[in-house]
Write a protein that holds these residues in place. Structure first.
Motif, mmCIF file in Angstrom:
data_model
loop_
_atom_site.group_PDB
_atom_site.id
_atom_site.type_symbol
_atom_site.label_atom_id
_atom_site.label_comp_id
_atom_site.label_asym_id
_atom_site.label_seq_id
_atom_site.Cartn_x
_atom_site.Cartn_y
_atom_site.Cartn_z
ATOM 1 N N LEU A 318 9.577 -7.825 -6.648
ATOM 2 C CA LEU A 318 7.941 -6.857 -6.514
ATOM 3 C C LEU A 318 8.121 -6.069 -7.461
ATOM 4 O O LEU A 318 9.279 -5.608 -7.983
ATOM 5 N N GLU A 319 7.004 -5.826 -8.308
ATOM 6 C CA GLU A 319 6.739 -5.389 -9.546
ATOM 7 C C GLU A 319 5.408 -3.536 -8.983
ATOM 8 O O GLU A 319 6.042 -3.167 -9.996
ATOM 9 N N GLU A 320 5.032 -5.067 -8.305
ATOM 10 C CA GLU A 320 3.557 -3.350 -7.893
ATOM 11 C C GLU A 320 2.522 -3.454 -6.470
ATOM 12 O O GLU A 320 3.213 -4.404 -5.737
ATOM 13 N N LEU A 321 3.207 -2.246 -5.602
ATOM 14 C CA LEU A 321 2.786 -2.035 -4.709
ATOM 15 C C LEU A 321 1.000 -0.979 -4.629
ATOM 16 O O LEU A 321 1.546 0.062 -4.911
ATOM 17 N N HIS A 322 0.305 -2.279 -4.002
ATOM 18 C CA HIS A 322 -1.276 -0.863 -3.607
ATOM 19 C C HIS A 322 -1.161 -0.180 -2.109
ATOM 20 O O HIS A 322 -1.342 -2.084 -2.149
ATOM 21 N N ILE A 323 -1.114 0.792 -1.968
ATOM 22 C CA ILE A 323 -2.038 1.056 -0.796
ATOM 23 C C ILE A 323 -2.428 1.453 -0.551
ATOM 24 O O ILE A 323 -3.030 2.774 -1.066
ATOM 25 N N SER A 324 -3.765 1.688 0.569
ATOM 26 C CA SER A 324 -4.484 3.024 1.318
ATOM 27 C C SER A 324 -4.739 2.601 2.071
ATOM 28 O O SER A 324 -4.520 2.265 3.247
#
Length: 421
Positions: A318-324
């Protein structure tokens, strides 16, 4: 006198250049080029791509007049057309269920059409004629606001690679049969479906986009799937009711996608995945998964948190993690099970390739902050972490910032950007 006459440069253009010019013009303007010279006359009629929209006719306050003129324009264009039609696109707000459309599709079924795009206005939905299923060379099919019922004799679209169904009325059995009868299908997009239990069998599928109220989704045979985007709609008591009778949604949905590279989960996605039993038993590792985007995750729900953690822990590259977030700070400032973060996970857990984390719409809840701490402590390659509190979160912003600065970072180059836009 003849020496003063300028050469007719337009008529002297090579046919190949004329065809390129025509292909770049709106169809209405392409038709008008017939007046330029005899060399241009009806040259547009051999265009392999026909795109019809509301701009094909003059605007009028009389809706009936626009409908009449648009039908006449399309019918005449098809009547004068010569040669194959590789692409047919009709996007209009003025036509709904008109018998002329049936005739156009019948004409296309005899013209080896390869790409068909049909978007009609709101009102009475158009019932797609059975002759559509005789378009055996279709590679791309886009339908909006239609009723679709494949005939019993339908054996499939053997060349279809892209299927896009938006607000289409079709039975669950028919949609599953349609998907499984397209052996080359690579792109599948479905939106605005209600109460649909969907089993997808598409061995060549690469991209999946789903939006709607799905009671169940099972990816039975999608070994080549590389990217998916999912938005779920569900009633407040949906999860509680199905949690008692359903097997694990996580396994059924993500248990057979070993080549997944990008996952985007919108509203209620993590809630949907949290339904069912045996959530901990993941059958595979997502070794190619590099980007995860999860929106409106409830950090008040331990099962949703577990979904997020199990997902990222099984994505070693995993390189990018976006969470809202979507939590309510007024109801969950004090959270139970905070020892969950130290008891549940092995001490050697490491996100070796994670470089970017973006956490937005946060409320400063204990489990939100513990999740950020967990990522910072176990991401030695982290470059940037962006943290944005929710727009209505005012009182806890300074406390969040102070707490963030106290967290240990496994990466010496990790930068925390606390944004308050």
């Amino acid at each position: 006198m003849n020496e003063d006459i300028a050469p007719d440069l337009i008529s002297d253009l090579p046919i190949s250049i004329i065809e390129i010019i025509l292909s770049l013009l709106p169809l209405r303007d392409a038709v008008r080029t017939s007046i330029l010279s005899s060399k241009w006359r009806y040259r547009w009629a051999s265009l392999p791509q026909l795109v019809f929209d509301d701009h094909c006719v003059n605007f009028s306050n009389d809706r009936n007049l626009i409908q009449k003129n648009l039908i006449r324009f399309i019918s005449r264009a098809l009547l004068l057309h010569k040669g194959p039609i590789h692409k047919f696109k009709l996007s209009t707000s003025y036509l709904q269920s008109w018998p002329d459309i049936d005739q156009w599709i019948l004409f296309l079924s005899r013209s080896d059409v390869r790409e068909l795009f049909l978007e009609l206005g709101e009102g009475e939905w158009f019932r797609v004629p059975s002759c559509l299923f005789s378009c055996h060379k279709l590679t791309c099919l886009d339908l909006f606001r239609c009723e679709l019922e494949p005939p019993p004799t339908f054996k499939g679209f053997m060349c279809l690679r892209s299927l896009n169904l938006q607000q289409v009325v079709i039975s669950p059995e028919a949609i599953e049969h349609l998907i499984s009868s397209c052996p080359l299908l690579e792109i599948l997009s479905m939106s605005y479906f209600d109460h649909l239990a969907l089993n997808i069998c598409a061995p060549n599928l690469r991209y999946l986009c789903l939006e709607g109220e799905f009671t169940e989704i099972c990816l039975e045979n999608t070994p080549l799937l590389t990217a998916m985007s999912v938005a779920m709609y569900m009633a407040d008591d949906f999860a509680e009711y199905h949690d008692q009778i359903s097997t694990c949604n996580f396994i059924k949905f993500l248990g057979g996608v070993p080549r997944l590279e990008r996952l985007i989960g919108h509203i209620y996605f993590t809630k949907f995945l949290s339904i069912g039993n045996d959530l901990r038993k993941l059958p595979l590792t997502y070794s190619l998964l590099k980007i995860i985007e999860l929106y409106q995750v409830s950090f008040e729900d331990m099962k949703e948190i577990l979904v997020v953690l199990r997902l990222i822990l099984n994505a070693p590259n995993l390189e990018e993690l976006h969470i809202s977030g979507t939590s309510n700070a007024t109801t969950a400032i004090e959270a139970p099970d905070l020892d969950y973060w130290t008891k549940e996970w092995p001490s050697d857990c490491t996100f070796k390739h994670l470089e970017l984390v973006k956490m937005i719409d946060l409320s400063g809840l204990p489990h939100e902050m513990q999740f950020i701490k967990f990522l910072l402590e176990n991401s030695p390659a982290l470059v940037t972490m962006i943290v944005m509190p929710g727009v209505y979160v005012m009182d806890r912003r300074m406390d969040m910032l102070i707490e963030l600065l106290k967290f240990r970072r496994a990466s010496a180059q990790a930068e925390i950007l606390f944004r308050q836009e």
